[in-house]
Design an enzyme around this catalytic site. Structure first.
Site, PDB file in Angstrom:
ATOM      1  N   ASN A 209      36.064  48.349  49.215  1.00  0.00           N
ATOM      2  CA  ASN A 209      36.061  48.371  50.683  1.00  0.00           C
ATOM      3  C   ASN A 209      35.683  49.763  51.177  1.00  0.00           C
ATOM      4  OD1 ASN A 209      38.597  49.983  51.134  1.00  0.00           O
ATOM      5  ND2 ASN A 209      39.428  48.280  49.938  1.00  0.00           N
ATOM      6  N   LYS A 287      27.165  43.109  31.549  1.00  0.00           N
ATOM      7  CA  LYS A 287      26.586  42.895  32.884  1.00  0.00           C
ATOM      8  C   LYS A 287      26.120  41.441  33.051  1.00  0.00           C
ATOM      9  CE  LYS A 287      22.967  44.443  35.924  1.00  0.00           C
ATOM     10  NZ  LYS A 287      21.633  44.985  35.995  1.00  0.00           N
ATOM     11  N   ILE A 306      51.527  46.725  46.224  1.00  0.00           N
ATOM     12  CA  ILE A 306      52.213  47.955  45.795  1.00  0.00           C
ATOM     13  C   ILE A 306      53.318  48.337  46.780  1.00  0.00           C
ATOM     14  CG2 ILE A 306      51.873  50.418  45.283  1.00  0.00           C
ATOM     15  CD1 ILE A 306      48.894  49.497  44.596  1.00  0.00           C
ATOM     16  N   PHE A 324      50.803  51.214  55.990  1.00  0.00           N
ATOM     17  CA  PHE A 324      49.801  51.207  57.056  1.00  0.00           C
ATOM     18  C   PHE A 324      49.363  49.770  57.271  1.00  0.00           C
ATOM     19  CE2 PHE A 324      48.345  55.423  58.402  1.00  0.00           C
ATOM     20  CZ  PHE A 324      49.154  56.205  57.600  1.00  0.00           C
ATOM     21  N   LYS A 338      54.471  42.429  59.885  1.00  0.00           N
ATOM     22  CA  LYS A 338      54.107  42.910  58.540  1.00  0.00           C
ATOM     23  C   LYS A 338      55.171  43.846  57.979  1.00  0.00           C
ATOM     24  CE  LYS A 338      49.803  43.321  57.612  1.00  0.00           C
ATOM     25  NZ  LYS A 338      48.422  43.794  57.651  1.00  0.00           N
ATOM     26  N   LYS A 342      56.933  43.027  54.458  1.00  0.00           N
ATOM     27  CA  LYS A 342      56.784  43.896  53.289  1.00  0.00           C
ATOM     28  C   LYS A 342      58.097  44.575  52.923  1.00  0.00           C
ATOM     29  CE  LYS A 342      51.984  44.270  53.323  1.00  0.00           C
ATOM     30  NZ  LYS A 342      51.006  44.401  52.263  1.00  0.00           N
TER      31      LYS A 342
END
Ligand code: C5P
Length: 403
Positions: A209, A287, A306, A324, A338, A342
């Site tokens: 990302n 590959k 995590i 975050f 959230k 969490k």
């Protein structure tokens, strides 16, 4: 912090003199000003030019330089300081200090001073253990001189044992302790995750990302500046390792989790990494070949969370676990849900919808969510977010310690 403190640093002739350059930089980072005297031996190991460049002050080298004496005599030099620091302190200079010998600028300033003196001894193990040195050090300590180190380990001379100069951060911790300005997080351990993770599809392709790691790296640096022993577990980023931080570089979410577990116990964990939610069920060993009209289909499996796993630990749970939340809509509402899901203490939510320039950019607009409520922070740079968060962490851990 050492804001406004004036350090007169005596650099004597030991191989560890190179560490004094780093020491000057770190002292100045904490707001201290540093004037340096290089002994003749010290000048064999580091140049006056490097010392001057780092301290941004004239470097003093010779008692009998008319220039030095007319500009700033040894008496003034030793009085216009809040602390005299001898680093490296060789067996020779310790012996001279103990005997009251004043045969160059450094030893004369040390004899003429009415200010506190600290010394970081370094030498060969046999020299350190020699009765003469031990007696000299005992004499100096009895006179109130504070010594830091030496540490033990491999010595530059090839021998092993006691004699290594204390690391710059240890010396600084001692100075802060001495001035009663110990950093607010000194003695604390912090863990920060940062950057993206890369989940391999085959040896050359991965799922990743756009996270730059800028926010997480800035947080690690801000915590370290406040004295926390900080471990940064970073996915692949172009960010430089922050000063004073121990960095473990990882690729995948699973490696990141393992590195985080290995860092425990910590007082605070800040999960700023953009961990890939999924990974290919199996990475191909070679590959994948391109066959026209037949794109491979990827089967994905979920990555470990995590943040949730750190928050869910029983005994070994960090006192503060912070996450975050990158949201594109209903930022505060989603972040509250959230945080609860969490199990973390605080959640810093930001809007990453198109046009906000948060992901990969320089600034951030945070909704700060705790168990009891939430507050909106104005748009600020990621550096400022890091400073504000580090101050909150320090205040929270201090309050906890006072309970
Ligand atoms: O669930 P979501 O990805 O939105 O949660 C974001 C928060 O959870 C961030 O603090 C991120 O570092 C953390 N996270 C994690 N491990 C994951 C996914 C997210 O630590 N696998």
């Amino acid at each position: 912090m050492l804001v406004g403190k004036r350090i007169l640093l005596v650099i004597a002739g030991g191989i560890a003199a190179y560490k004094s350059l780093d020491l000057i930089r770190r002292l100045r980072e904490r707001g201290a000003s540093v004037r340096a005297i290089l002994t003749r031996g010290g000048a064999e190991f580091v140049t006056p030019l490097s010392v001057a460049a780092l301290s941004e002050e004239k470097v003093y080298t010779d008692l009998f330089s008319l220039d030095d004496e007319s500009e700033m005599g040894h008496i003034r030099l030793s009085r216009e300081a809040d602390l005299l620091l001898v680093a490296p302190a060789t067996a020779d200079i310790l012996a001279k200090m103990a005997a009251g010998i004043a045969d160059d600028l450094a030893t004369t300033a040390l004899l003429a001073t009415n200010k506190p003196v600290m010394a970081a001894p370094t030498m060969n193990v046999e020299m350190w253990n020699h009765k003469a040195t031990q007696e000299n050090v005992a004499t100096l300590r009895a006179r109130g001189i504070v010594t830091v180190g030496p540490g033990s380990g491999d010595l530059a001379c090839g021998e092993v044992g006691s004699g290594r100069m204390a690391e710059p951060l240890e010396i600084i911790a001692q100075i802060e302790h001495f001035f009663g300005t110990a950093a607010p997080l000194s003695g604390r351990r912090a863990l920060v995750t940062s950057g993206p993770t890369h989940e391999p599809i085959d040896p050359v392709r991965f799922i990743g990302n756009r996270s730059s790691g800028r926010q997480g790296h800035a947080i690690a640096a801000a915590l370290a500046r406040r004295g926390a022993a900080t471990l940064l577990v970073s996915g692949p980023t172009a960010e430089r390792d922050p000063a004073g931080v121990t960095v473990t570089r990882v690729e995948t979410a699973r490696d990141m989790l393992e590195a985080c577990r290995a860092a425990l116990p910590v007082d605070v964990a800040v999960c700023a990494a953009a961990v890939a939610d999924w990974r290919p069920a199996e990475a191909a060993g070679s590959k994948l070949k391109k066959a026209r009209g037949k794109p491979p289909s990827l089967s994905l499996v979920e990555n470990p969370d995590i943040l949730a796993s750190l928050a869910a630990r029983g005994n070994g749970r960090p006192r503060l676990v912070i996450g975050f939340a990158a949201e594109t809509e209903k930022v505060a509402e989603n972040a509250k849900a959230k945080r609860a899901r969490k199990g973390c203490d605080w959640m810093l939510a930001n809007d990453v919808s198109t046009g906000t320039d948060t992901f990969g950019g320089d600034s951030n607009t945070i909704e700060f969510v705790t168990e009891t409520g939430s507050e909106g922070w104005p748009r600020m740079t990621k550096q400022e977010v890091a400073e504000r968060l580090a101050d909150r962490i320090a205040a929270n851990l201090r309050a906890g310690a006072a309970e």
